[in-house]
Design a protein around this motif. Structure first.
Motif, short mmCIF file in Angstrom:
data_model
loop_
_atom_site.label_atom_id
_atom_site.label_comp_id
_atom_site.label_asym_id
_atom_site.label_seq_id
_atom_site.Cartn_x
_atom_site.Cartn_y
_atom_site.Cartn_z
N ARG A 45 -29.29 -53.98 -8.61
CA ARG A 45 -28.80 -54.73 -9.75
C ARG A 45 -28.48 -56.17 -9.32
O ARG A 45 -27.95 -56.38 -8.23
CB ARG A 45 -27.54 -54.06 -10.30
N GLU A 46 -28.80 -57.12 -10.18
CA GLU A 46 -28.49 -58.51 -9.88
C GLU A 46 -27.82 -59.17 -11.08
O GLU A 46 -28.09 -58.82 -12.24
CB GLU A 46 -29.77 -59.29 -9.53
N GLY A 47 -26.93 -60.10 -10.78
CA GLY A 47 -26.29 -60.87 -11.83
C GLY A 47 -27.23 -61.93 -12.36
O GLY A 47 -27.95 -62.56 -11.58
N VAL A 48 -27.22 -62.12 -13.66
CA VAL A 48 -28.13 -63.06 -14.31
C VAL A 48 -27.39 -64.29 -14.81
O VAL A 48 -27.79 -65.42 -14.54
CB VAL A 48 -28.85 -62.38 -15.49
N SER A 49 -26.30 -64.06 -15.54
CA SER A 49 -25.57 -65.17 -16.14
C SER A 49 -24.18 -64.71 -16.53
O SER A 49 -23.97 -63.54 -16.84
CB SER A 49 -26.31 -65.69 -17.37
N CYS A 50 -23.23 -65.63 -16.50
CA CYS A 50 -21.84 -65.32 -16.86
C CYS A 50 -21.27 -66.44 -17.73
O CYS A 50 -21.71 -67.59 -17.64
CB CYS A 50 -20.96 -65.20 -15.62
N ILE A 51 -20.25 -66.07 -18.52
CA ILE A 51 -19.56 -67.05 -19.35
C ILE A 51 -18.08 -66.72 -19.41
O ILE A 51 -17.69 -65.54 -19.42
CB ILE A 51 -20.16 -67.09 -20.77
N THR A 52 -17.25 -67.76 -19.37
CA THR A 52 -15.84 -67.61 -19.70
C THR A 52 -15.67 -68.25 -21.07
O THR A 52 -15.79 -69.46 -21.22
CB THR A 52 -14.93 -68.28 -18.67
N SER A 53 -15.43 -67.42 -22.06
CA SER A 53 -15.40 -67.90 -23.44
C SER A 53 -14.20 -68.82 -23.71
O SER A 53 -14.24 -69.62 -24.64
CB SER A 53 -15.40 -66.72 -24.40
N SER A 71 -24.21 -67.48 -24.41
CA SER A 71 -23.26 -68.08 -25.36
C SER A 71 -22.35 -66.99 -25.90
O SER A 71 -22.61 -65.80 -25.70
CB SER A 71 -24.01 -68.77 -26.50
N SER A 72 -21.28 -67.42 -26.55
CA SER A 72 -20.35 -66.44 -27.11
C SER A 72 -19.89 -66.86 -28.49
O SER A 72 -19.90 -68.05 -28.84
CB SER A 72 -19.15 -66.26 -26.17
N ASP A 73 -19.50 -65.88 -29.27
CA ASP A 73 -18.97 -66.10 -30.62
C ASP A 73 -17.64 -65.37 -30.69
O ASP A 73 -17.59 -64.14 -30.78
CB ASP A 73 -19.96 -65.55 -31.65
#
Length: 121
Positions: A45-53, A71-73
């Motif tokens: 498993r590999e990390g692709v992308s992260c977000i802190t909303s 992105s986040s909503d």
């Protein structure tokens, strides 16, 4: 109960686009970082992308930088992964997870059941 549920996977031709959705429940998006991970057959498993909303900051793995957008909503408590210029090597099961850090190498605290993305002509 913390839960994340992925959707939006499917079969797409090389060069095409898909948008994955991660619906979160049991917490609000400002409590954890949210990361997308993927695992291809026979690979780790590999990390692709992260977000802190809370601040809208994002990180990406080098392999997807410039092609994927996270992105986040807040209102929908949902995180998205817009994938463009897809390549056959992007084929994998994609997972959404909560993490303590906005870091693609972070270990997920909670992880969804995954959604299959297949890039093939």
């Amino acid at each position: 109960q913390v839960q994340v549920v992925e959707s939006g996977g499917g079969l797409v031709q090389p060069g095409g686009s898909l948008r994955l959705t991660c619906a979160a429940s049991g917490f609000t998006l400002d409590f954890y970082a949210i990361c997308w991970f993927r695992q291809a057959p026979g690979k780790e498993r590999e990390g692709v992308s992260c977000i802190t909303s809370s601040d809208g900051k994002t990180t990406y793995a080098d392999s997807v930088k410039g092609r994927f957008t996270i992105s986040s909503d807040f209102a929908k408590n949902t995180v998205y992964l817009q994938m463009s210029s897809l390549k056959p090597e992007d084929t994998a099961v994609y997972y959404c997870g909560t993490t303590g850090l906005r870091d693609v190498t972070a270990i997920p605290i909670h992880l969804g059941q995954g959604t299959q993305v297949t890039v093939s002509s």
